[in-house]
Each structure stands twice: as C-alpha cells, then as structure tokens.
Design a protein around this motif. Structure first.
Motif, PDB file in Angstrom:
ATOM      1  N   PRO A 154      26.313  73.780  57.036  1.00 35.91           N
ATOM      2  CA  PRO A 154      25.043  74.472  56.779  1.00 35.91           C
ATOM      3  C   PRO A 154      24.249  73.871  55.625  1.00 35.91           C
ATOM      4  CG  PRO A 154      26.811  76.052  57.121  1.00 35.91           C
ATOM      5  CD  PRO A 154      27.454  74.702  57.049  1.00 35.91           C
ATOM      6  N   GLU A 155      24.964  73.342  54.613  1.00 38.76           N
ATOM      7  CA  GLU A 155      24.263  72.807  53.445  1.00 38.76           C
ATOM      8  C   GLU A 155      23.461  71.550  53.778  1.00 38.76           C
ATOM      9  OE1 GLU A 155      28.704  71.679  53.132  1.00 38.76           O
ATOM     10  OE2 GLU A 155      27.496  73.469  53.620  1.00 38.76           O
ATOM     11  N   ASP A 158      19.707  71.894  53.712  1.00 39.69           N
ATOM     12  CA  ASP A 158      19.025  72.063  52.430  1.00 39.69           C
ATOM     13  C   ASP A 158      18.493  70.735  51.892  1.00 39.69           C
ATOM     14  OD1 ASP A 158      19.625  74.780  52.445  1.00 39.69           O
ATOM     15  OD2 ASP A 158      21.540  74.483  51.414  1.00 39.69           O
ATOM     16  N   ASP A 159      18.896  69.636  52.513  1.00 37.51           N
ATOM     17  CA  ASP A 159      18.507  68.299  52.057  1.00 37.51           C
ATOM     18  C   ASP A 159      17.553  67.696  53.087  1.00 37.51           C
ATOM     19  OD1 ASP A 159      18.377  65.517  51.535  1.00 37.51           O
ATOM     20  OD2 ASP A 159      20.337  65.539  50.565  1.00 37.51           O
TER      21      ASP A 159
END
Length: 252
Positions: A154-155, A158-159
């Motif tokens: 999921p992270e 964020d990028d």
C-alpha cells in the motif's frame, strides 16, 4: 541487449525450472520460489525488458517480438528434464514458446504450470491490437489495475515517482497481452496444470477453462487459498511446486 533471464541454483542439476513473471513484475518475483527448489534444480527466471530505465530501448513492440526475444535462450535451456511455471501474462508467453519447440525437444518438458492465467483462447478474445502502448489503455486505467490486482504494498501509492514507474512498466507489459497473436496448431502432448487463487477476482472460471484445449496429455486444475498473487503471498503453492520438482528429480 539485456540478458533475458536470471540464473539461480546449481547449473549441473539434473532438472531445470523455467519461470515467467506476470505483467508489471520481474524475474525477482520468482526468487523466493527458486531458492526453495535450488537444492533440486537450477532455475532460469525469464524477464521482460524495461524493468530499468536503461533497458527501455530494448522493450518489445508487441507480443510476437517478446516471444522472439526469449526464443533462443528458451530453446537452449530445454536441454534436460524441465518444469515450467508461468504466472498471469507470463503463461501465454511460456505457452507460445513451448508451442514453438520441435516435437523432440518438447519431450524434455515434464509439466507446464500456468498460474492465475487466462487461457490462450480467452487472451486472444480480449486482445484489442493497439498499435502502441497506452493507445487504448490510459495511464489512469493502468494505475487502477495496479490497485485492483493487488501484489503491491500500500505504501507504494504514497510515492508518485514510484507509481509513475510501475504504471509505465505495467502499461508496456499489458500492451504485449493486448497484441497477443497465437500461432495456433494442434494441442501439445505435455501435461499442463492450471493453478489459481480461490479468491482471485481478476479471473473467471471461463477465463481458465479452455486451457483444456491446449494439451492432449491432460490438464489438471488446482485451487489455492488467496487472490491473484497467491503464488507469491502464501506457502501452499510453492510447497506443491517443490514436491513436484522433487518427484521429477527422483525419476531422472
């Protein structure tokens, strides 16, 4: 031109495992599985070009070119008892390569495992034949596919730069599926196993059912707990693969 595969294990092993990754994936997707079976066999993990920025000029313009890029190394690798495992889009690449082998060389392939994969008939029906990547798909739709299919932490989302990279890689890989052009021919006399995640929402039973048409030597279906990426996220399927490889080693 970048090398077409990553080699893992003992080059003198009596059995080879040849692996083909999914759209948006890489050879490293199969590294944990290759390490599980490295005592029994050598693994060649085939990889599409374009994973790194410096490889973009080597990307295949369509499905047929992607098969041709792998063909020589694939034929050279089938020089001993061989197991093939291919996940999602990698399955139609692997199947096309197996179909291209001379009958005598096909005898070395003990089993083809296709995982989370549409059958060639289903893949052909869905191929829209765009002339260029992102010709019919948009970057937004491919970004949605990244989320929908799973397999990404999921992270990652964020990028923005990382998301853009994976959208670019996935979009070009999906273009290969969109330009799928089977060579046809008679069913192959090699056992096929169709593996799938019982919670996979990306595939239907109809998508997989007509794998039956591709082998004259029998097709078996095996469901495992998990979704589209069950093969890399849960232990059950790699355990079955290791047992399958060990049985073939014992026969050699």
């Amino acid at each position: 031109m970048p090398q077409t595969y990553l080699r893992v294990g003992n080059a003198d092993a009596p059995v080879r495992l040849l692996a083909f990754h999914h759209a948006g994936g890489s050879a490293s997707s199969f590294l944990p599985i290759a390490q599980i079976v490295q005592m029994e066999c050598e693994s060649l993990l085939f990889e599409l070009a374009g994973r790194d920025e410096g490889e973009r000029e080597f990307r295949s313009p369509d499905f047929t070119a992607a098969v041709e890029r792998f063909a020589a190394d694939f034929r050279a690798a089938v020089d001993r008892p061989t197991v093939i495992i291919a996940h999602s889009m990698g399955a139609i690449l692997a199947h096309q390569l197996v179909s291209s082998l001379a009958p005598r060389q096909r005898e070395a392939i003990r089993v083809v495992v296709v995982s989370s994969a549409r059958s060639p008939r289903s893949a052909e029906r869905l191929a829209t034949m765009p002339t260029v990547p992102f010709g019919t798909r948009t970057r937004e739709s491919v970004r949605d596919d990244l989320r929908r299919y799973g397999g990404c932490p999921p992270e990652l989302f964020d990028d923005s730069e990382l998301v853009a990279h994976f959208v670019d890689v996935l979009g070009h890989d999906l273009h290969l599926a969109d330009t799928y052009a089977p060579t046809g021919g008679q069913p192959i006399g090699i056992p096929y196993q169709v593996w799938y995640g019982t919670e996979d929402e990306a595939l239907t039973a109809e998508d997989m059912r007509s794998w039956d048409d591709e082998s004259s030597d029998g097709v078996t279906f095996h469901g495992f707990p998990g979704g589209h990426f069950y093969l890399f996220e849960r232990p059950e399927a790699p355990t079955v693969l290791r047992r399958l490889v060990a049985e073939i080693v014992a026969e050699t």
